[in-house]
Design an enzyme around this catalytic site. Structure first.
Site, PDB file in Angstrom:
ATOM      1  N   HIS A 187       0.936  -1.259  -0.008  1.00 29.00           N
ATOM      2  CA  HIS A 187      -0.111  -0.072  -0.012  1.00 29.00           C
ATOM      3  C   HIS A 187       0.950   1.247  -0.126  1.00 29.00           C
ATOM      4  CE1 HIS A 187      -3.469  -2.651   0.765  1.00 29.00           C
ATOM      5  NE2 HIS A 187      -2.963  -3.049   2.043  1.00 29.00           N
TER       6      HIS A 187
HETATM    7  O1  RIB Z   1      -5.204   0.547   4.185  1.00 31.29           O
HETATM    8  C1  RIB Z   1      -3.838   0.289   4.185  1.00 31.29           C
HETATM    9  C2  RIB Z   1      -3.136   1.490   4.748  1.00 31.29           C
HETATM   10  O2  RIB Z   1      -3.601   1.400   6.337  1.00 31.29           O
HETATM   11  C3  RIB Z   1      -1.495   1.631   4.857  1.00 31.29           C
HETATM   12  O3  RIB Z   1      -1.213   2.925   5.025  1.00 31.29           O
HETATM   13  C4  RIB Z   1      -1.475   0.872   6.211  1.00 31.29           C
HETATM   14  O4  RIB Z   1      -0.194   1.121   6.628  1.00 31.29           O
HETATM   15  C5  RIB Z   1      -2.521   1.221   7.160  1.00 31.29           C
HETATM   16  O5  RIB Z   1      -2.050   2.620   7.461  1.00 31.29           O
END
Ligand code: RIB
Ligand code: CA
Length: 311
Positions: A240
């Protein structure tokens, strides 16, 4: 026809909640000379903001960037549920890192630090609470923000509820403030970030690299992969936050569309949902990534983590 945001070399301030994928993103930013990271703030999200800031300071030190000022967001939501099953109790897959006693930069209030930095871009890798608070308290700062790259949201679905992604679900009102603001925004949602994964062979390559930081990240990824195996049935990890870094540094690997992005702040079941309207009615407020060359992004991530690429 303009097909995407204009690349920016402006220095970067990071809001982050390390967090295993945040740790990889920070390693990538620490090795980047253009754009350069000028500071970072630990925010409440994967872990409480105090632990996020301590993790942040320890990670930057591990990545040879211990001179970068670290700040701590003042705001913690007492009702927030921390995803220890995803990132571990310490936020880093229970891998121990050395943390400086008093992270640099905290003596100076964040707003004063940023006011002195001229033009900069924001990279947001966690909930938007601290950024929204900063803009409420010091609206003039917005004029210094050339753009804000946000990992968050999910147009097709969420990952906390069916509708809401974690960074937005954690504080939908703060996210709504940011999407309603005039700051130029780039949104990198789950629809794209769940297409970019690291696999066991990538983890082994980090482990075998002989680089201490890469070895520590490999240890963190073991915890993250185990979670994904249980939750999503594959032994690997969604990238992500690292994908948001690549969207900033290598936009040519993504497809972008202009959209009006809105956050549901009131729905009992749908609170935290992000919707994107692609109609051409001129209300567009965000560049949103709608496609990605996933394999190319994965190799940029690995090259940066292995120190083979420092652009
Ligand atoms: O949904 C993914 C996000 O939420 C990423 O930034 C992960 O680190 C959590 O913060
Ligand atoms: Ca994060």
């Amino acid at each position: 026809m303009i097909r995407g945001p204009i690349p920016s070399g402006a220095p970067v301030f990071v809001f982050t909640d390390p967090g295993i994928d945040d740790a990889l993103a920070l390693a990538m930013m620490a090795s980047s000379s253009r754009p350069r990271m000028i500071g970072a703030c630990g925010v409440d999200g994967n872990v409480p903001s105090r632990l996020a800031s301590a993790n942040l300071a320890g990670l930057l030190r591990l990545f040879g960037a211990g001179d970068i000022p670290v700040f701590q967001s003042a705001v913690n939501d007492p009702a927030h549920e921390y995803p220890v099953h995803v990132h571990g109790k310490n936020g880093l897959g229970n891998i121990k890192i050395v943390k400086p006693r008093s992270p640099r930069g905290q003596a100076l209030p964040l707003v004063d630090f940023l006011k002195s930095r001229g033009n900069f871009q924001i990279l947001s890798l966690g909930p938007l609470t601290a950024l929204s608070d900063l803009l409420k308290k010091s609206p003039n700062i917005a004029a210094q923000i050339s753009r804000c790259v946000i990992m968050g949201g999910g147009i097709v679905r969420g990952n906390v509820t069916h509708y809401a992604e974690f960074n937005i679900h954690s504080n939908p009102d703060a996210a709504d403030d940011i999407f309603r603001s005039a700051i130029p925004k780039i949104l990198v949602p789950l629809d794209v970030t769940e297409k970019v994964k690291l696999y066991p062979e990538d983890r082994k390559e980090l482990q075998r690299s002989g680089r201490r930081a890469a070895g520590m990240l490999a240890g963190m990824l073991q915890f993250y992969f185990n979670f994904q195996k249980k939750e999503n049935g594959f032994y690997g990890g969604y990238m992500h936050d690292p994908s948001a870094v690549v969207a900033m540094t290598n936009p040519e690997l993504f497809e972008f569309r202009r959209a009006e992005v809105r956050v549901d702040t009131t729905g009992r079941r749908t609170r935290g949902r992000t919707t994107a309207s692609f109609s051409r009615n001129g209300h567009a407020n965000t560049w949103i990534t709608t496609g990605v060359k996933a394999e190319a992004v994965r190799s940029v991530i690995m090259e940066k983590l292995l120190g083979h690429r420092s652009d």
